[in-house]
Design a protein around this motif. Sequence first.
Motif, mmCIF file in Angstrom:
data_model
loop_
_atom_site.group_PDB
_atom_site.id
_atom_site.type_symbol
_atom_site.label_atom_id
_atom_site.label_comp_id
_atom_site.label_asym_id
_atom_site.label_seq_id
_atom_site.Cartn_x
_atom_site.Cartn_y
_atom_site.Cartn_z
ATOM 1 N N UNK A 99 0.606 -0.479 16.523
ATOM 2 C CA UNK A 99 1.427 0.476 15.806
ATOM 3 C C UNK A 99 1.487 0.123 14.337
ATOM 4 N N UNK A 100 1.919 1.101 13.537
ATOM 5 C CA UNK A 100 2.011 0.936 12.090
ATOM 6 C C UNK A 100 3.470 0.992 11.678
ATOM 7 N N UNK A 101 3.823 0.123 10.763
ATOM 8 C CA UNK A 101 5.181 0.085 10.233
ATOM 9 C C UNK A 101 5.105 -0.006 8.717
ATOM 10 N N UNK A 102 6.238 0.096 8.085
ATOM 11 C CA UNK A 102 6.314 0.072 6.633
ATOM 12 C C UNK A 102 6.505 1.476 6.099
ATOM 13 N N UNK A 103 7.025 1.550 4.906
ATOM 14 C CA UNK A 103 7.296 2.844 4.284
ATOM 15 C C UNK A 103 6.052 3.723 4.223
ATOM 16 N N UNK A 104 4.902 3.108 3.974
ATOM 17 C CA UNK A 104 3.646 3.839 3.907
ATOM 18 C C UNK A 104 2.738 3.547 5.091
ATOM 19 N N UNK A 105 3.304 3.050 6.190
ATOM 20 C CA UNK A 105 2.540 2.694 7.395
ATOM 21 C C UNK A 105 1.419 1.726 7.039
ATOM 22 N N UNK A 106 1.701 0.804 6.132
ATOM 23 C CA UNK A 106 0.695 -0.126 5.634
ATOM 24 C C UNK A 106 0.625 -1.429 6.410
ATOM 25 N N UNK A 107 1.465 -1.572 7.414
ATOM 26 C CA UNK A 107 1.500 -2.799 8.212
ATOM 27 C C UNK A 107 1.111 -2.481 9.649
ATOM 28 N N UNK A 108 0.015 -3.061 10.098
ATOM 29 C CA UNK A 108 -0.425 -2.875 11.473
ATOM 30 C C UNK A 108 0.132 -4.024 12.310
ATOM 31 N N UNK A 109 0.614 -3.693 13.487
ATOM 32 C CA UNK A 109 1.121 -4.693 14.424
ATOM 33 C C UNK A 109 0.379 -4.518 15.740
ATOM 34 N N UNK A 110 -0.123 -5.623 16.282
ATOM 35 C CA UNK A 110 -0.782 -5.622 17.594
ATOM 36 C C UNK A 110 -0.028 -6.615 18.464
ATOM 37 N N UNK A 111 0.487 -6.127 19.592
ATOM 38 C CA UNK A 111 1.260 -6.974 20.497
ATOM 39 C C UNK A 111 0.672 -6.867 21.898
ATOM 40 N N UNK A 112 0.442 -8.015 22.491
ATOM 41 C CA UNK A 112 -0.051 -8.084 23.862
ATOM 42 C C UNK A 112 1.016 -7.547 24.809
#
Length: 179
Positions: A99-112
Amino acid sequence: MLGGRVKRILGAAIAVLLLGSSGAAAQTKANEAKASAPTLNNEDSRHAGYYYPPLTSTEVYKARGQVLQQATRETRLAFVTGLTQQQMSRPYPPNFAVFAKGEDAEKMIIVSIGDTGFRGIYQARALLAQLTAVSRTSQLLRDFAVEDLFTFLDLARMLGFEQLTISDGDTFAHQIDIR
């Protein structure tokens, strides 16, 4: 609204990443990233403890590519949404969530997730290496003739992601600043 070329590129990148996710892993060269002590800004600390445990390690990745002019918040959200839709359409549950987070969706997060997800930093790096192998077959990297040089992190940078956090969802969280 995304242009037709960007939509085709994103569609091809998503399809290649998902359909080829069982392909061979590629190694990321150690000298491409510098290890550093974990640091948190306010937004990171908001995500830590909610989406993943506190950071256990960080690194900086010097991307070879530049952010595409067409890369926007919508582009990054479309990439993550397409990836998620493809995973959910399979006859078996996904072993990680993106998923993407941050005001501009500039942070990708990958969680097992689930019993078949990765269980440590080395398996998480293997997933990134596998995503690299698959990314190298994408039309986008082939159009720029960099499929033998760029990694998944370079592709992420081209889409405008500035940070990737990968976690087993339990004991570790590794954050990569993509510059």
